[in-house]
Design an enzyme around this catalytic site. Structure first.
Site, PDB file in Angstrom:
ATOM      1  N   PRO A   1      41.860  56.938  49.932  1.00  0.00           N
ATOM      2  CA  PRO A   1      42.614  55.743  49.513  1.00  0.00           C
ATOM      3  C   PRO A   1      42.090  54.488  50.194  1.00  0.00           C
ATOM      4  CG  PRO A   1      43.845  56.991  51.151  1.00  0.00           C
ATOM      5  CD  PRO A   1      42.588  57.776  50.890  1.00  0.00           C
ATOM      6  N   GLY A   2      42.033  53.397  49.467  1.00  0.00           N
ATOM      7  CA  GLY A   2      41.630  52.110  50.043  1.00  0.00           C
ATOM      8  C   GLY A   2      42.753  51.102  49.831  1.00  0.00           C
TER       9      GLY A   2
ATOM     10  N   TYR B   1      39.622  41.069  36.264  1.00  0.00           N
ATOM     11  CA  TYR B   1      40.418  42.146  35.640  1.00  0.00           C
ATOM     12  C   TYR B   1      41.686  41.636  34.967  1.00  0.00           C
ATOM     13  CZ  TYR B   1      37.850  44.420  39.503  1.00  0.00           C
ATOM     14  OH  TYR B   1      36.900  44.807  40.400  1.00  0.00           O
TER      15      TYR B   1
ATOM     16  N   CYS C   1      35.104  24.978  39.422  1.00  0.00           N
ATOM     17  CA  CYS C   1      34.830  24.317  38.150  1.00  0.00           C
ATOM     18  C   CYS C   1      34.899  25.300  36.991  1.00  0.00           C
ATOM     19  CB  CYS C   1      33.464  23.662  38.206  1.00  0.00           C
ATOM     20  SG  CYS C   1      33.373  22.490  39.526  1.00  0.00           S
TER      21      CYS C   1
HETATM   22  N1  LLP Z   1      36.662  56.557  46.375  1.00  0.00           N
HETATM   23  C1  LLP Z   1      35.706  56.153  45.539  1.00  0.00           C
HETATM   24  C2  LLP Z   1      34.578  57.038  45.246  1.00  0.00           C
HETATM   25  C3  LLP Z   1      35.786  54.888  44.940  1.00  0.00           C
HETATM   26  O1  LLP Z   1      34.828  54.496  44.112  1.00  0.00           O
HETATM   27  C4  LLP Z   1      36.884  54.051  45.235  1.00  0.00           C
HETATM   28  C5  LLP Z   1      36.985  52.725  44.628  1.00  0.00           C
HETATM   29  C6  LLP Z   1      37.860  54.514  46.127  1.00  0.00           C
HETATM   30  C7  LLP Z   1      37.720  55.778  46.670  1.00  0.00           C
HETATM   31  C8  LLP Z   1      39.050  53.699  46.536  1.00  0.00           C
HETATM   32  O2  LLP Z   1      39.871  53.312  45.500  1.00  0.00           O
HETATM   33  P1  LLP Z   1      41.270  52.594  45.825  1.00  0.00           P
HETATM   34  O3  LLP Z   1      42.143  53.590  46.539  1.00  0.00           O
HETATM   35  O4  LLP Z   1      40.976  51.433  46.695  1.00  0.00           O
HETATM   36  O5  LLP Z   1      41.805  52.189  44.505  1.00  0.00           O
HETATM   37  N2  LLP Z   1      37.338  45.998  42.873  1.00  0.00           N
HETATM   38  C9  LLP Z   1      38.347  46.773  42.184  1.00  0.00           C
HETATM   39  C10 LLP Z   1      38.440  48.167  42.699  1.00  0.00           C
HETATM   40  C11 LLP Z   1      37.138  48.911  42.627  1.00  0.00           C
HETATM   41  C12 LLP Z   1      37.278  50.249  43.236  1.00  0.00           C
HETATM   42  C13 LLP Z   1      35.984  50.935  43.353  1.00  0.00           C
HETATM   43  N3  LLP Z   1      36.067  52.226  43.913  1.00  0.00           N
HETATM   44  C14 LLP Z   1      39.686  46.031  42.272  1.00  0.00           C
HETATM   45  O6  LLP Z   1      39.731  44.964  42.836  1.00  0.00           O
HETATM   46  O7  LLP Z   1      40.681  46.492  41.750  1.00  0.00           O
END
Ligand code: LLP
Length: 471
Positions: free
Chosen positions: A316-317, A365, A392
């Site tokens: 999780p991130g 998005y 801009c």
């Molecule tokens: N593991 C892998 C292999 C991933 O590619 C990702 C996210 C995560 C874990 C973590 O996902 P999370 O728990 O954070 O949703 N920039 C986009 C999100 C791109 C996520 C890419 N990979 C946004 O702002 O929503």
């Protein structure tokens, strides 16, 4: 009252707030509150104090909130998977937001790190993270990145293509190492999220199909410098319905059962992607329920296929750091726009000193956020607003739809919650705007995690700069 009854330009989902000062607890970090004079306080530090000390705009991270979510998430998965006899490790997805200190907070909570580039790996190593608890991702890792990862002793490299197997086997062999690897599987589930955030349907760049995975696993098993640790799946990001995670787990476990016939597959990594509340009306999944739901699917497939229960990793991130972050801005100009016609109406444009350079998510998005007046409370009647930046571009939107008190004016401070993940990490210097600092707040103290990137810093990249201010 429904918002559109009040303002014709308001979308259906927007509620007219009964209190424009309220801090919805599903959206704001755990220490967010209004102090005696009505000002927003985070980690015991007032918004105006934060901006005076660290400049505006500013990313603020509530340390107690981020650490609390890390601990709670680990406990939720450990309990749910412990109940089916499985061990769990969490790897915080550093792409959401990583600084050396944040990596250390995770390590102190017993959590490893998922890195997706050589740069993220350097942050992890600079933080002193145990390399054995690092998982390295990437669909196009360079030989140099792989060499660094293998020689640093990274616990697992997640293979994304057949070509990478040969490259990594060669890198590991030439360094005299045996590298543990996983294979990223595209399980063919189209997660219900924005197209750019779905990573497990057929027509996108990540992972191998289940058929190709059979060949991949055979070559890994045949390689003297690689060791198969397991299978990986990440179906996408910002997902609110838990069914997709269970279905992905079941598909991966079925594939594992098949592969067990020819050798061990000790680990399964199910990625991250858990949604959070950006708006009071969002319903983020309950992490304990989610963990139990996935564990139940795993147990079912293990019983059906008479296979052993593997060890699990989750990544999780957003769900750890997203809700801990708030961006503070200063209002620089305001304007009321009247849209003519039957479906027209009025909306106030409130321009702040940042924008798509500190949060690209609305433009990229169509992401929605909410906003509150931070430096004071007001009993002025709510007005429909669009908070915009200073770039801009007309798509330079910070908060597309919300209400603010009608007397918001130049010099007021605004706070946008749930910006901890993918804000700073995807920030740019478009239009040569400075990149805001990140301050961590805790127990009445603010500490800079990353300093502001100034115009002088930016000019320093310009080979023709003479190193002097122009006047
Ligand atoms: N593991 C892998 C292999 C991933 O590619 C990702 C996210 C995560 C874990 C973590 O996902 P999370 O728990 O954070 O949703 N920039 C986009 C999100 C791109 C996520 C890419 N990979 C946004 O702002 O929503």
């Amino acid at each position: 009252m429904h918002a559109s009854e009040n303002a014709p330009l308001a979308p259906d989902w927007l509620e007219l707030p009964s209190d424009t000062a309220a801090l919805d607890e599903g959206v704001w970090p755990v220490t967010a509150r209004r102090n005696g004079s009505g000002e927003l306080e985070l980690g015991g530090v007032a918004a105006s104090e934060l901006l005076a000390a660290h400049g505006s705009p500013l990313y603020v991270i509530d340390e107690q909130d981020a650490r609390g979510r890390a601990t709670e998430t680990l406990a939720a998965f450990t309990d749910a998977f412990g109940a089916i006899g499985a061990e769990v490790e969490l790897h915080y997805a550093s792409k959401a937001l990583v600084t050396i200190d944040i990596a250390r907070w995770m390590a102190e909570s017993g959590i490893g790190l998922d890195v997706a580039s050589g740069g993220e790996l350097e942050v992890a190593l600079a933080a002193g993270i145990d390399p054995a608890k690092i998982g390295m991702h990437g669909n196009n890792k360079s030989r140099a990145e792989l060499e660094r990862a293998v020689s640093a002793g990274v616990g697992c490299i997640i293979i994304d293509s057949l070509g990478e197997i040969e490259l990594l086997a060669d890198v590991a062999a030439s360094l005299g190492r045996v590298q543990r690897v996983m294979v990223r599987i595209n399980v063919g589930i189209h997660a219900s999220t924005h197209d750019y955030l779905a990573t497990s349907h057929e027509d996108q760049k990540f992972g191998l199909t289940r058929e190709a995975a059979l060949d991949a696993v055979a070559s890994i098993r045949a390689s003297a410098s690689l060791e198969l640790l397991g299978l990986h799946s990440h179906i996408g990001s910002s997902i609110y319905e838990s069914e997709g995670f269970g279905a992905a787990a079941a598909r991966l476990m079925m594939l594992r059962a098949q592969l067990l016939a020819d050798g061990p597959v000790p680990e399964v990594n199910l990625g991250g992607g858990f949604g959070i509340n950006y708006l009071p009306s969002d319903q983020a999944p309950d992490i304990r329920e989610l963990a139990r739901g996935i564990a139940a699917e795993v147990q079912r497939v293990c019983e059906e296929t008479a296979s052993s229960v593997p060890r699990f990793v989750f990544e999780p991130g957003r769900s750890i750091v997203g809700p801990a972050g708030v961006t503070l801005y200063t209002v620089g100009s305001t304007k009321t726009v009247t849209v003519p016609g039957e479906s027209g109406g009025e909306r106030d444009y409130i321009a702040v000193d940042g924008g798509m350079s500190d949060n690209i998510r609305p433009a990229l998005y169509g992401a929605d956020y909410c906003v509150r007046l931070a430096n004071r409370v007001s009993d002025a009647a709510p007005r429909l607003v669009r908070v915009v930046g200073k770039h801009c571009e007309s798509g330079d939107i910070v908060v597309n739809h919300d209400y603010l008190p009608g007397d918001v004016t130049v010099g007021d401070l605004l706070a946008v919650p749930a910006t901890g993940a993918y804000g700073w990490s995807m920030a740019s210097n478009y239009n040569y705007l400075e990149r805001p600092a990140i301050a961590a707040v805790r127990d009445g103290v603010a500490r800079v995690l990353v300093r502001r990137v100034t115009i002088e810093d930016l000019l320093a990249y310009d080979a023709a700069w003479n190193g002097k201010a122009s006047s």
